[in-house]
Design a protein around this motif. Structure first.
Motif, short mmCIF file in Angstrom:
data_model
loop_
_atom_site.label_atom_id
_atom_site.label_comp_id
_atom_site.label_asym_id
_atom_site.label_seq_id
_atom_site.Cartn_x
_atom_site.Cartn_y
_atom_site.Cartn_z
N ARG A 251 30.85 -12.05 -10.43
CA ARG A 251 30.50 -12.29 -9.02
C ARG A 251 29.65 -13.54 -8.89
NH1 ARG A 251 30.82 -6.59 -9.28
NH2 ARG A 251 32.28 -5.83 -7.71
N SER A 263 37.66 -7.83 -6.57
CA SER A 263 36.97 -6.96 -7.51
C SER A 263 37.68 -5.62 -7.57
CB SER A 263 35.52 -6.77 -7.08
OG SER A 263 35.48 -6.14 -5.83
N GLY A 277 39.23 -0.39 -2.73
CA GLY A 277 38.26 -0.77 -1.71
C GLY A 277 37.50 0.44 -1.24
N SER A 278 36.59 0.22 -0.32
CA SER A 278 35.80 1.30 0.29
C SER A 278 35.19 2.20 -0.77
CB SER A 278 36.65 2.14 1.24
OG SER A 278 37.27 1.32 2.17
N ALA A 279 34.60 1.60 -1.78
CA ALA A 279 33.95 2.34 -2.87
C ALA A 279 34.90 3.38 -3.48
CB ALA A 279 32.67 2.99 -2.38
N LYS A 281 37.85 4.59 -2.12
CA LYS A 281 38.61 5.47 -1.23
C LYS A 281 39.97 4.89 -0.83
CE LYS A 281 35.28 6.15 1.83
NZ LYS A 281 34.00 5.69 1.27
N ASP A 283 43.19 1.74 -1.44
CA ASP A 283 43.83 0.73 -2.28
C ASP A 283 44.18 -0.45 -1.39
OD1 ASP A 283 43.80 1.91 -4.71
OD2 ASP A 283 45.74 2.89 -4.50
N ILE A 284 43.81 -1.62 -1.81
CA ILE A 284 44.14 -2.81 -1.04
C ILE A 284 45.16 -3.63 -1.84
CG2 ILE A 284 43.27 -4.89 0.09
CD1 ILE A 284 40.51 -3.49 0.14
N ARG B 107 27.26 -2.44 -3.33
CA ARG B 107 28.52 -2.68 -2.64
C ARG B 107 28.61 -1.77 -1.43
NH1 ARG B 107 32.69 0.29 -6.72
NH2 ARG B 107 34.17 -0.30 -5.14
N ALA B 108 29.40 -2.20 -0.46
CA ALA B 108 29.54 -1.42 0.76
C ALA B 108 30.37 -0.18 0.48
CB ALA B 108 30.21 -2.26 1.83
N GLU B 109 30.28 0.78 1.38
CA GLU B 109 31.06 2.01 1.20
C GLU B 109 32.34 2.01 2.01
OE1 GLU B 109 28.57 5.40 1.77
OE2 GLU B 109 27.32 4.91 0.06
N ASN B 110 32.58 0.95 2.75
CA ASN B 110 33.87 0.81 3.43
C ASN B 110 34.29 -0.65 3.42
OD1 ASN B 110 32.05 -0.15 5.27
ND2 ASN B 110 32.14 1.67 6.56
N GLY B 111 35.49 -0.90 3.90
CA GLY B 111 35.99 -2.27 3.88
C GLY B 111 36.43 -2.66 2.48
N GLU B 112 36.28 -3.95 2.15
CA GLU B 112 36.73 -4.40 0.83
C GLU B 112 35.78 -3.89 -0.26
OE1 GLU B 112 36.76 -8.59 0.29
OE2 GLU B 112 37.59 -8.43 -1.71
N SER B 113 34.50 -3.81 0.09
CA SER B 113 33.43 -3.42 -0.85
C SER B 113 33.54 -4.15 -2.18
CB SER B 113 33.35 -1.91 -1.04
OG SER B 113 34.36 -1.41 -1.86
N SER B 114 33.58 -5.48 -2.07
CA SER B 114 33.70 -6.29 -3.28
C SER B 114 32.35 -6.49 -3.94
CB SER B 114 34.30 -7.65 -2.94
OG SER B 114 33.44 -8.35 -2.09
N GLY B 115 31.27 -6.26 -3.20
CA GLY B 115 29.94 -6.48 -3.78
C GLY B 115 29.58 -7.94 -3.89
N THR B 212 46.25 -1.98 3.36
CA THR B 212 45.29 -0.97 2.90
C THR B 212 45.92 0.41 3.00
OG1 THR B 212 43.57 -2.39 3.78
CG2 THR B 212 42.93 -0.17 3.17
#
Lengths: 511, 269
Positions: A251, A263, A277-279, A281, A283-284, B107-115, B212
């Motif tokens: 990063r 990532s 994605g979403s920690a 939850k 798949d992107i 990292r975020a818990e929603n969205g891309e959450s790439s950190g 997604t």
């Protein structure tokens, strides 16, 4: 007595009886028959398989030629067990580079690193494999290779130019130089202790060595990588997305390079990647990016080729003075400014470590009579305490210390089971442990069957002997500073016993 | 514990809207709440809590109230339209306020959450970035240094010192956040600030190409047998996993020596 000649009637009988399974013919394999014809001696071919049936291996596999006599058949068996030398995958003139920055914890490649390298190898050879028919340029050089034969045969206009080794080269004259084959460049920091480096899929090797890389200094590592990336201009940069440094470094570099980054990537399909994605939850699915942070098992590791591991030659890494633009220079010096200083690891009370992630667990069960001694042993050895269900039910240990299917599933490197016979629920809980040491009175229990090392006897006596041994070198030898530290922080723990179970981390500096 | 000299340290905690892994309900993001806990536990700091996102949204409102319930007087909300990257708004806001410490979750818990946000932010602002901290041990604003505790694998901790303005991400190993109290949440104030510069250039152009889907379970890795002959395949299919070859020792003294040797080999002693 020994000078006497003694007849062995059985051996003589076998020698006479050519139908006997142990009969060894004296002559060659092919002999003149009674009519003068050349006859094959079928009794000399093959080997006696299971059930005493004679078998002839006609598969043409290695060793099947040598199965002519029983003696040589045994020889072939041992030859089959020998390690097969994998074909060498050489990339003479790579068209592009795939940069892989491995974690290399203590200089070794983890399975995560190997998966990442496997994916890099796939990405590097992808171009050559996809459009095999219209292969324009292929600098793949494969020696005694069966797996890559097809790829080279498909390339009809193969001559063998521009390659130093020459023999068996699959290099065609470049009609239009497109990007076809790449080399995987692996970056290591600090010294390399990995023994099987050639089977990991590394074509080129870069090793940043020096005292400064022995400590935690992500900024300097990032600066080194930044310089390397500017010189190599790799097509992709891959990192294992792991807590061992890859996640952070990747990063950092991506932010510095300001390129596309993905990532938690776990799948690469051509030009599409799938990342979590979403920690975790979602798949992107998205287009491939320059910097990729890969999850574990993102790809199969390289398994059927050896690679050169050629240390990247110096001309390719010019000194930073020759770098063309001033901004690069500036960026490097900016990155080089060290803002983070490593002050060393803190000593952590082993009982404060979460049982699931503890590296060394001393676990007690029904066989323990002296619990005081057990706690003392745990504190002296620096082990996290665990317990079986019986010990917890009897009230000797708190519930959160329970190891097993109904308690915590542990992943310790070393698990010492004292007085635990090994109920199936307990064995499930320790399935991921690397080394198990059992101390038990019963040598037929399940724990002993699972253990790498078992001590049979009274646990109290064995623990006492172990503690005496641990104490001995400390008393005899001169205490180094590290030893002193250990004693310092073990001393208060000796007295505290069971009371030190805390959920929040507490540290020696605070105490 | 936390030694602070003269001037107070400006500490900013970035909070986001979390999402429960199963019910998908909005909640306090776990790591952000831990970051806030660290912020609340640092005495003599000018604590500021900031959220960049859409304001005047019922869901955002309830979650921000949860954060306020931890005992905060105020949360600042930078209004950022849904599609716009919050990075530009945050960067411009921080170049004005120049905090000494910025804390955020990993990292975020929603969205891309790439950190990536903490790293990009630190790059834009020219600050150092320290990943996965569990505690701020001390801050010395005069000398311009702070000492942090960093989480390592296997429950280990590392002490690092870092130059003062810095960004740090907070690990799950940090102390658990306190409960949110309803009364405190009612007393807290949500201040909406319009983002000063909304750069349309920094919008993510990629998402239209992104697809997604709910996360699929990843296939378990199979043991692949690359046997050339039938005999090899047979052997691979029937062979028992190696094991049971453990050493058994009956003498106490020998056993203790062997155990000690193994512990030393595995480098746990």
């Amino acid at each position: 007595m020994s000078n006497l000649f003694r007849r062995d009637p059985r051996a003589q009988w076998i020698a006479r009886n050519r139908l006997h399974p142990l009969h060894v013919p004296e002559g060659q394999l092919a002999q003149r028959g009674p009519t003068g014809l050349l006859r094959k001696n079928v009794h000399a071919i093959g080997f006696v398989g299971p059930n005493g049936l004679k078998r002839i291996d006609r598969s043409g596999a290695a060793g099947s030629v040598n199965q002519l006599t029983r003696q040589s058949a045994q020889g072939s068996k041992s030859a089959a067990q020998e390690e097969i030398v994998l074909p060498l995958h050489k990339v003479a003139n790579p068209d592009f580079y795939i940069l892989v920055v491995v974690d290399g914890v203590s200089g070794r490649l983890s399975s995560h690193d190997r998966d990442t390298l496997g994916l890099a190898h796939k990405l590097a050879t992808q171009g050559a494999h996809i459009d095999n028919g219209a292969l324009i340029e292929n600098s793949l050089l494969v020696e005694n290779n069966a797996a890559f034969d097809k790829g080279i045969e498909g390339n009809e206009a193969s001559t063998g130019t521009g390659v130093d080794a020459g023999a068996g080269a699959g290099v065609s004259p470049g009609v239009g130089a497109g990007e076809r084959t790449g080399a995987v460049v692996a970056v290591f920091f600090d010294t390399i202790t990995e023994e099987k480096l050639d089977t990991a899929g590394i074509d080129r090797l870069v090793n940043f060595e020096g005292n400064e890389y022995q400590r935690y200094n992500p900024e300097q590592r990032c600066a080194g990588l930044y310089k390397l990336v500017n010189q190599l201009n790799p097509k992709h940069i891959l990192f294992p997305d792991s807590i061992h440094g890859g996640a952070d470094l990747g990063r950092r570099l991506a932010a510095k390079l300001n390129t596309t980054v993905a990532s938690n990537v776990w799948k690469v399909n051509g030009n599409q990647i799938v990342c979590r994605g979403s920690a975790g939850k979602t798949d992107i699915t998205r287009p491939i990016t320059n910097v990729m942070l890969l999850l574990e098992e993102c790809s199969e590791p390289v398994s059927d080729t050896r690679h050169e591991c050629k240390v990247l030659e110096q001309p390719l890494i010019p000194p930073p003075k020759q770098a063309p633009d001033q901004t690069l220079e500036q960026a490097i010096t900016n990155t080089y400014e060290q803002k983070i200083t490593d002050l060393g690891n803190e000593s952590v009370n082993p009982n404060d470590i979460n049982l699931a992630e503890a590296g060394f667990i001393l676990s007690g069960g029904n066989g323990i009579t002296d619990w005081e001694q057990f706690h003392q042993a745990a504190s002296i050895l620096g082990a996290t305490e665990g317990a079986s269900r019986v010990a917890v039910d009897d009230g000797f240990m708190p519930r959160e210390r329970q190891v097993g299917a109904t308690g915590t599933w542990v992943t310790a490197k070393v698990y010492v089971a004292v007085g635990i016979s090994g109920a199936i629920q307990h064995m499930q809980g320790i399935a991921q442990c690397e080394k198990v040491i059992a101390i038990n009175t019963d040598d037929s229990c399940d724990m002993v069957k699972r253990a790498d090392l078992s001590a049979i006897g009274d646990s109290q006596e064995i623990l006492a002997a172990l503690l005496a041994l641990v104490h001995k070198p400390k008393n005899n030898l001169e205490r180094d500073s590290k030893g002193d530290q250990e004693i310092e922080h073990t001393a208060p723990r000796d007295t505290s016993g069971l009371n030190t179970h805390q959920t929040t981390p507490k540290h020696a500096t605070e105490a | 514990m936390n030694k602070l000299l003269e001037e107070n340290v400006n500490l900013t905690v970035l909070v986001s809207i979390g999402e429960h892994p199963l019910s998908k309900r909005p909640r306090r993001a776990e790591q952000d709440a831990r970051a806030l806990e660290i912020g609340l536990n640092s005495p003599d700091t000018n604590l500021q809590v900031m959220h960049a996102g859409t304001a005047n949204n019922a869901q955002t409102h309830t979650v921000l109230k949860d954060y306020l319930g931890m005992g905060l007087p105020e949360i600042k909300v930078l209004t950022v339209p849904q599609e716009t990257d919050s990075l530009a708004a945050l960067t411009s806001s921080f170049t004005d306020s120049s905090p000494d410490i910025i804390l955020a979750g990993m990292r975020a818990e929603n969205g891309e959450s790439s950190g990536m946000l903490p790293y990009l932010l630190s790059e834009k602002l020219g600050m150092a970035v320290v990943p996965s901290i569990t505690e701020i041990l001390s801050v010395d604003k005069k000398a311009g240094f702070a000492e942090l505790l960093q989480a390592l694998p296997r429950g280990q901790r590392r002490k690092v010192s870092v130059k003062l303005p810095f960004v740090a991400t907070v690990d799950m190993a940090a102390a658990a956040p306190r409960q949110s109290a309803f009364g405190a949440a009612m007393r807290g104030k949500i201040t909406v600030v319009d983002a000063i510069a909304t750069d349309t250039t920094t919008t993510n152009d990629a998402p239209p190409q992104w697809k997604t889907t709910p996360a699929q379970p990843r296939p378990k890795r199979l043991k692949i047998v690359k046997a050339k002959t039938a005999a090899d395949r047979f052997k691979a299919a029937t062979a028992k996993a190696q094991g049971g070859g453990g050493k058994v020792i009956y003498n106490n003294q020998e056993a203790a020596e062997a155990i000690l040797k193994m512990l030393k080999e595995e480098k746990v002693l």
